[in-house]
Each structure stands twice: as C-alpha cells, then as structure tokens.
Scaffold this active site. Sequence first.
Site, PDB file in Angstrom:
ATOM      1  N   THR A   5     -30.324 -10.634  -7.104  1.00 18.13           N
ATOM      2  CA  THR A   5     -29.439 -10.697  -8.269  1.00 18.13           C
ATOM      3  C   THR A   5     -30.181 -10.639  -9.599  1.00 18.13           C
ATOM      4  OG1 THR A   5     -27.853 -12.172  -9.381  1.00 18.13           O
ATOM      5  CG2 THR A   5     -29.552 -13.215  -8.095  1.00 18.13           C
ATOM      6  N   ASP A   6     -29.450 -10.254 -10.635  1.00 17.78           N
ATOM      7  CA  ASP A   6     -29.950 -10.304 -12.012  1.00 17.78           C
ATOM      8  C   ASP A   6     -30.265 -11.734 -12.449  1.00 17.78           C
ATOM      9  OD1 ASP A   6     -26.961 -10.441 -11.842  1.00 17.78           O
ATOM     10  OD2 ASP A   6     -27.146 -10.958 -13.958  1.00 17.78           O
ATOM     11  N   TYR A  29     -28.668 -21.207  -8.826  1.00 14.11           N
ATOM     12  CA  TYR A  29     -28.317 -19.988  -8.097  1.00 14.11           C
ATOM     13  C   TYR A  29     -29.448 -18.965  -8.188  1.00 14.11           C
ATOM     14  CZ  TYR A  29     -26.067 -15.587  -6.864  1.00 14.11           C
ATOM     15  OH  TYR A  29     -25.779 -14.372  -6.305  1.00 14.11           O
ATOM     16  N   LYS A  33     -31.948 -17.561  -5.175  1.00  8.46           N
ATOM     17  CA  LYS A  33     -32.098 -16.137  -4.846  1.00  8.46           C
ATOM     18  C   LYS A  33     -33.566 -15.713  -4.980  1.00  8.46           C
ATOM     19  CE  LYS A  33     -28.914 -13.682  -4.056  1.00  8.46           C
ATOM     20  NZ  LYS A  33     -28.267 -13.334  -2.758  1.00  8.46           N
ATOM     21  N   TRP A  54     -23.037  -7.977 -11.441  1.00 11.63           N
ATOM     22  CA  TRP A  54     -21.649  -7.712 -11.833  1.00 11.63           C
ATOM     23  C   TRP A  54     -20.898  -6.918 -10.761  1.00 11.63           C
ATOM     24  CZ3 TRP A  54     -20.886  -6.546 -17.755  1.00 11.63           C
ATOM     25  CH2 TRP A  54     -21.623  -7.467 -18.523  1.00 11.63           C
TER      26      TRP A  54
END
Length: 198
Positions: A5-6, A29, A33, A54
């Site tokens: 994820t970003d 979070y 990750k 997104w």
Amino acid sequence: VQVSTDYVFAGDKQGAWEVDDPVAPLGVYGASKLGGELAVRTSGARHVIVRTAWVVSAHGNNFVKTMLRVGAERDTLTVVEDQHGTPTSAADLAKALATITVRLVEDEAAPTGTFHFSNAGPTTWAGFAREIFAQSAARGGASAAVKGIPTSDYPTPARRPANSLLSHAAIGAAYGTQPRPWQDALSDILDELIGAKK
C-alpha cells in the site's frame, strides 16, 4: 506476489513516489504492511511486491459506492481536497497481478522486487468525487455538488498520506505495464453499477 500500500510512505513528497523512496508509515496499518513487505523480502523466496492505492470497484465497500449512496441522499457533499493520489480499479490491479504471476511462473528470469500499480493521472478525493458524479449523472444516476475541505476538517482514526501518487516507471520497465487513466477505469465501474451512458 504480495499486495502492499501507499500507506508505507509518509506522504510528504512532491511528485510520485518511486519504489525505492524512503518508507515512513504514519500509523499501524502502514507499519503492518511494511512489516509484511520486510517479511517477504527477507524470506529468501523469489517475490514481487506490488504497492497500490485508492482501490475501488463495483463490489464491496469503497469510495465510489459510498459517494453514489450519499449523493442520492444529499444535494451537497464535503470531501477532502488536500490529499492527492490516483484511484485504482480492482479489476485493473487484478489484471496487472495476473500478468506478473504468469510471467513469474513461466520465466525464471522474470523481474522481481517492488513495483507500484494504480491507474494513471493525479486527482484529489474531492476531484474523484466530482468525476464520479459527472459520470453518474451522464448515466441518469446520483449527482451532488462537491465542496472541497482540508483534511483538518475531516479527522479520521488513521492518518492518510497527503500524497499517495505512485510512479509506474518500475512496473512499466519490468513488465511493460502502462495503466490506463483512472477516469476510464471509473467509467467501467459505473457501467456495471448504473448502466451505460444515456
């Protein structure tokens, strides 16, 4: 093949994040990750990590479906306008992951490491919402005016990166993947949810 994820980034960079930019998650979070990424990298296994951001689709709970639901109930919505990123179609992400996986299975020399995938083109959450309603209205669906607000006016339990733009340079060079514009991907999602343009 692991999806990340970003949220591994602090979100404080100008421009798109490259795969080798420093990571600095803002919360649990993102840290979890990143922990997953580190576990994969240090496992000794041949691997590909794909960071995305997104993610939306015609299924499950996501921003597109929330906007359509709330837009059917209200004339005006307030949406954050100082967080930048690119929407990602779950279907497009799945295709990219399938391409990578097949290549890894069939070609021992297939590129490994970390890559980024999202659809193409920058926007904000408010910009995304405006496009959702413009395309929805063209199909006879929900429409609402969108007023942009700062993140400070919409506190959430988890801090989001202010900049989630992901560079596609690495995945393009390694796998020839050229993501399509997010507006086109959104159109496919709305075709499934509402129907074709009228």
